[in-house]
Scaffold this motif. Sequence first.
Motif, PDB file in Angstrom:
ATOM      1  N   ARG A  91     -27.608  13.698   8.983  1.00  0.00           N
ATOM      2  CA  ARG A  91     -26.840  12.519   9.384  1.00  0.00           C
ATOM      3  C   ARG A  91     -25.976  12.763  10.616  1.00  0.00           C
ATOM      4  O   ARG A  91     -25.484  11.821  11.221  1.00  0.00           O
ATOM      5  N   LYS A  92     -25.788  14.030  10.959  1.00  0.00           N
ATOM      6  CA  LYS A  92     -25.002  14.369  12.144  1.00  0.00           C
ATOM      7  C   LYS A  92     -25.793  15.354  12.981  1.00  0.00           C
ATOM      8  O   LYS A  92     -26.299  16.357  12.465  1.00  0.00           O
ATOM      9  N   LEU A  93     -25.880  15.067  14.261  1.00  0.00           N
ATOM     10  CA  LEU A  93     -26.666  15.881  15.190  1.00  0.00           C
ATOM     11  C   LEU A  93     -25.780  16.262  16.364  1.00  0.00           C
ATOM     12  O   LEU A  93     -25.210  15.397  17.038  1.00  0.00           O
ATOM     13  N   ARG A  94     -25.649  17.569  16.603  1.00  0.00           N
ATOM     14  CA  ARG A  94     -24.841  18.056  17.719  1.00  0.00           C
ATOM     15  C   ARG A  94     -25.733  18.856  18.669  1.00  0.00           C
ATOM     16  O   ARG A  94     -26.396  19.804  18.256  1.00  0.00           O
ATOM     17  N   LEU A  95     -25.710  18.494  19.939  1.00  0.00           N
ATOM     18  CA  LEU A  95     -26.444  19.229  20.960  1.00  0.00           C
ATOM     19  C   LEU A  95     -25.533  20.292  21.556  1.00  0.00           C
ATOM     20  O   LEU A  95     -24.381  20.023  21.905  1.00  0.00           O
ATOM     21  N   THR A  96     -26.068  21.495  21.668  1.00  0.00           N
ATOM     22  CA  THR A  96     -25.306  22.609  22.215  1.00  0.00           C
ATOM     23  C   THR A  96     -26.180  23.348  23.215  1.00  0.00           C
ATOM     24  O   THR A  96     -27.261  22.909  23.567  1.00  0.00           O
TER      25      THR A  96
END
Length: 330
Positions: free
Chosen positions: A59-64
């Motif tokens: 449900r949560k997507l973080r690009l790094t």
Amino acid sequence: MIDPFGRAISYLRVSVTDRCDFRCVYCMSEDMTFLPKKDVLSLEELDRACSAFVRLGVRKLRLTGGEPLVRRNIMWLIERLGRHLDSGALEELTLTTNGSQLARYAEDLYRCGVRRVNVSLDTLDPGKFLEITRWGKYDKVMEGLEAAKRAGLQVKINCVALKGVNDDEIHRIVEWCGEEGFDLTFIEVMPMGDIGNEERLDQYWPLTMVRAELARRWTLTDSDYVTGGPARYVHVAETGRKIGFITPLTHNFCESCNRVRFTCTGMLYMCLGQDDSADLRPALREREDDGALEDSIREAIGRKPKGHDFVIDRRRGAKSVARHMSVTGG
């Protein structure tokens, strides 16, 4: 997706590139060797993998990264992933950045559905900033932060606590974040990858000591605020903002871990501090349907360990895993 310890996996951190336009002293050696292009997933492959995770319950997507905004055509991927926000399948799409490219991309990020960014910034002293980042331009980061505010992005500052480097600035950083309307998270030095020196041993500053120092000037109240990440938060009465503490060494956060990390090479790491991984490249590159990809993800989640084994001391050194943080993603 439920791991062997009953934790629902709903948060995916994706390293879209191992490259960065900084060379921060606690993260990279100055003469880093980066991955050849053939080893890096295409943006289309990253979109396909991320979409599979969303279907399976992320449900949560973080690009790094590295630095995600130096990846060529990265806005194509961010725009594509925004469709999961539109459908309601994804609650949040966000990224962690060093801020160097925000002046260029802040408005586009907001347009694509990004509402919050984490910006890594360890000092407000331009001279120290250059020493820490080696290649970074302080003014460019400040311009990026202003652009983010104008675009409507919420900003959280990530500050690595470095003894003997920025320990004389923490009160000023808290004050500045209050003035700018930014939240703040302090992070302990993480023992990942050989960076060609042992400085992390001398720089390690337990956040228990950081919090004790902050409490001498600021009124800190424990908060039940959560973002889905590992930080534990306090509220600062004088500024009205929050301060988070990420403590992989002095107090690990494994009991509530809901996240896994996917790299630009197609490797899925179930734990930041363990070497076990799953290679999703064959399922991405050898099969057109996503059945094998989803099966591989489920199998990997079934191997997620209970916790990590970070250590940092002079007898055992400062390296718990061999890969660099820039490869795994922050």
